[in-house]
Design a protein around this motif. Structure first.
Motif, short mmCIF file in Angstrom:
data_model
loop_
_atom_site.label_atom_id
_atom_site.label_comp_id
_atom_site.label_asym_id
_atom_site.label_seq_id
_atom_site.Cartn_x
_atom_site.Cartn_y
_atom_site.Cartn_z
N LEU A 239 44.51 137.23 34.09
CA LEU A 239 43.57 136.67 35.06
C LEU A 239 44.26 135.70 36.01
O LEU A 239 44.00 135.69 37.22
N ILE A 240 45.16 134.86 35.46
CA ILE A 240 45.91 133.91 36.29
C ILE A 240 46.77 134.67 37.30
O ILE A 240 46.79 134.36 38.49
N SER A 241 47.50 135.66 36.78
CA SER A 241 48.39 136.44 37.63
C SER A 241 47.63 137.15 38.75
O SER A 241 48.02 137.12 39.92
N LYS A 295 57.34 132.86 39.12
CA LYS A 295 57.42 132.34 37.75
C LYS A 295 56.60 133.20 36.79
O LYS A 295 57.01 133.47 35.66
N LEU A 296 55.43 133.64 37.24
CA LEU A 296 54.58 134.49 36.40
C LEU A 296 55.22 135.86 36.19
O LEU A 296 55.10 136.45 35.11
N ALA A 297 55.92 136.37 37.21
CA ALA A 297 56.62 137.65 37.09
C ALA A 297 57.74 137.56 36.05
O ALA A 297 57.95 138.49 35.26
N GLU A 298 58.42 136.42 36.03
CA GLU A 298 59.49 136.20 35.04
C GLU A 298 58.91 136.20 33.63
O GLU A 298 59.46 136.82 32.71
N LEU A 299 57.79 135.51 33.46
CA LEU A 299 57.16 135.45 32.15
C LEU A 299 56.67 136.84 31.72
O LEU A 299 56.81 137.23 30.56
N ASP A 300 56.09 137.57 32.65
CA ASP A 300 55.60 138.92 32.37
C ASP A 300 56.74 139.80 31.82
O ASP A 300 56.56 140.54 30.85
N LEU A 314 52.99 131.76 27.40
CA LEU A 314 52.02 131.25 28.37
C LEU A 314 51.89 129.74 28.24
O LEU A 314 51.85 129.02 29.25
N GLU A 315 51.84 129.23 27.00
CA GLU A 315 51.69 127.79 26.80
C GLU A 315 52.91 127.02 27.31
O GLU A 315 52.77 125.94 27.91
N LEU A 316 54.11 127.57 27.09
CA LEU A 316 55.32 126.93 27.61
C LEU A 316 55.30 126.91 29.14
O LEU A 316 55.68 125.92 29.76
N LEU A 317 54.84 128.02 29.72
CA LEU A 317 54.78 128.11 31.17
C LEU A 317 53.81 127.08 31.74
O LEU A 317 54.12 126.40 32.73
N LEU A 318 52.65 126.93 31.12
CA LEU A 318 51.65 125.99 31.60
C LEU A 318 52.10 124.55 31.44
O LEU A 318 51.71 123.66 32.19
N LEU A 319 52.94 124.31 30.44
CA LEU A 319 53.50 122.97 30.25
C LEU A 319 54.55 122.66 31.31
O LEU A 319 54.66 121.53 31.80
N LYS A 320 55.28 123.69 31.72
CA LYS A 320 56.39 123.50 32.66
C LYS A 320 55.95 123.54 34.12
O LYS A 320 56.41 122.77 34.95
N LEU A 321 55.03 124.47 34.44
CA LEU A 321 54.70 124.70 35.85
C LEU A 321 54.22 123.46 36.61
O LEU A 321 54.69 123.20 37.71
N PRO A 322 53.28 122.67 36.02
CA PRO A 322 52.82 121.51 36.78
C PRO A 322 53.93 120.49 37.07
O PRO A 322 53.79 119.64 37.95
N LYS A 323 55.04 120.55 36.30
CA LYS A 323 56.13 119.60 36.50
C LYS A 323 57.14 120.10 37.52
O LYS A 323 57.98 119.34 38.00
N GLU A 324 57.07 121.41 37.81
CA GLU A 324 58.06 122.01 38.70
C GLU A 324 57.61 121.98 40.16
O GLU A 324 56.54 121.51 40.49
N LYS A 325 58.42 122.54 41.00
CA LYS A 325 58.18 122.66 42.44
C LYS A 325 58.29 121.29 43.10
O LYS A 325 57.31 120.65 43.42
#
Length: 325
Positions: A239-241, A295-300, A314-325
């Motif tokens: 759904l996110i993707s 980033k989502l494509a990499e995780l996929d 998914l949980e690791l991604l959600l922990l990391k994404l808000p800190k990135e960019k």
């Protein structure tokens, strides 16, 4: 009764608004639901309807006929030439003991259709596109007021945040909340939180917004709510993707000069729904959308290749994404 008062054509996408208006018309003639004749035009011929329309009602001064799914107004119409000719003849001189209501809700009408052209001259055409937010709020307030119930402004805002523009579901939730507080009661924010389940698509949008705004606490809060309801991290990831891709596609379409109506056609949705899609896309930067989609494509790839468990990934991604960019 004037001829134009004997024929109604309802068009648009706002099912609840159309249904309410039709009910008011029917009630003005003191008719009960069981006395109304309904035809599904996907399976009924025009000749059958016309035969009924010209027949004088038994022990009644007026009969009401409602035609649902009027295929005869679309490009896929299968009516014979004789049926079309007979329909045009009837529309020119309708039976004064028959009220004909054509319900073309969510129907794509062929503008060059002969019958539609005639209807534009002889019928009362009532169009209900999807309402703007202010109209939706007004309808909700009036619906509660009809039951002698008040709703606080913050509760009204939260109700729309939970449900969005899904009018059918809003109608159900209004009935439920009305039963809960009772006549003379007041609906508060706490009642919405207690009784109204959130719309998962709205939650996904809020999650994406939290990610892009680098709000880790809100990201985790929304994710926890989603996993509680769906129980499936892969569904949430999908759904996110998909939502990110929709936002990016819409952003690019707007950049290419597409209008709201163009976008409605592109996604095959109502113009009301397209309004919200456009507003959501405009809330973000192109660079942000492209970054997170990568980033989502990499995780996929990592999940599908077995390098990462879907939930942990998914949980690791959600922990990391808000800190990135």
């Amino acid at each position: 009764m004037k001829d134009e008062d004997l024929i109604y054509l309802f068009t648009g996408t706002s099912e609840i608004f159309i249904k309410n208006r039709m009910n008011r018309i029917i009630q003005s003639f003191n008719k009960y639901e069981y006395t109304i004749i309904k035809y599904d035009m996907e399976t009924t011929s025009l000749s059958t309807v016309l035969s009924d329309a010209i027949t004088v009602p038994f022990l009644e001064e007026l009969k009401i006929i409602i035609l649902k799914n009027p295929k005869f107004l679309t490009k896929s119409a299968t009516s014979t030439k004789d049926e079309i000719k007979a329909m045009l003849k009837y529309l020119k001189n309708p039976c004064d003991s028959t009220l004909l209501i054509i319900d073309a809700t969510n129907t794509v009408i062929n503008q060059s259709n002969e019958i539609y052209k005639m209807l534009k001259n002889v019928a009362r055409i009532i169009d209900y596109p999807d309402p703007e937010e202010i109209e939706l709020k007004g309808w909700i307030v009036r619906s509660f007021d009809a039951n002698g119930i008040d709703i606080k402004d913050d509760a009204l805002t939260l109700l729309l945040e939970y449900i969005g523009d899904d009018q059918a579901r809003l109608s159900q939730e209004i009935d439920k909340l009305s039963s809960y507080v009772g006549k003379g009661g007041t609906i508060r924010k706490e009642d919405i939180k207690l009784l109204v389940p959130k719309n998962i698509n709205n939650e996904i949008y809020l999650l994406i917004k939290a990610i892009i705004n680098h709000d880790l606490a809100l990201t985790n809060q929304i994710y926890d709510n989603l996993i509680t309801h769906t129980k499936d991290s892969l569904t949430i990831f999908s759904l996110i993707s998909n939502k990110f891709k929709e936002l990016l596609s819409t952003y690019r379409l707007l950049k290419y000069g597409y209008s709201q109506s163009d976008i409605a056609k592109f996604y095959n949705v109502s113009t009301g729904k397209a309004y919200y899609i456009v507003q959501e896309a405009r809330a973000f930067k192109l660079s942000d959308l492209e970054f997170y989609i990568d980033k989502l494509a990499e995780l996929d790839y990592q999940i599908k290749s077995g390098k990462l468990d879907k939930t942990i990934g998914l949980e690791l991604l959600l922990l990391k994404l808000p800190k990135e960019k």
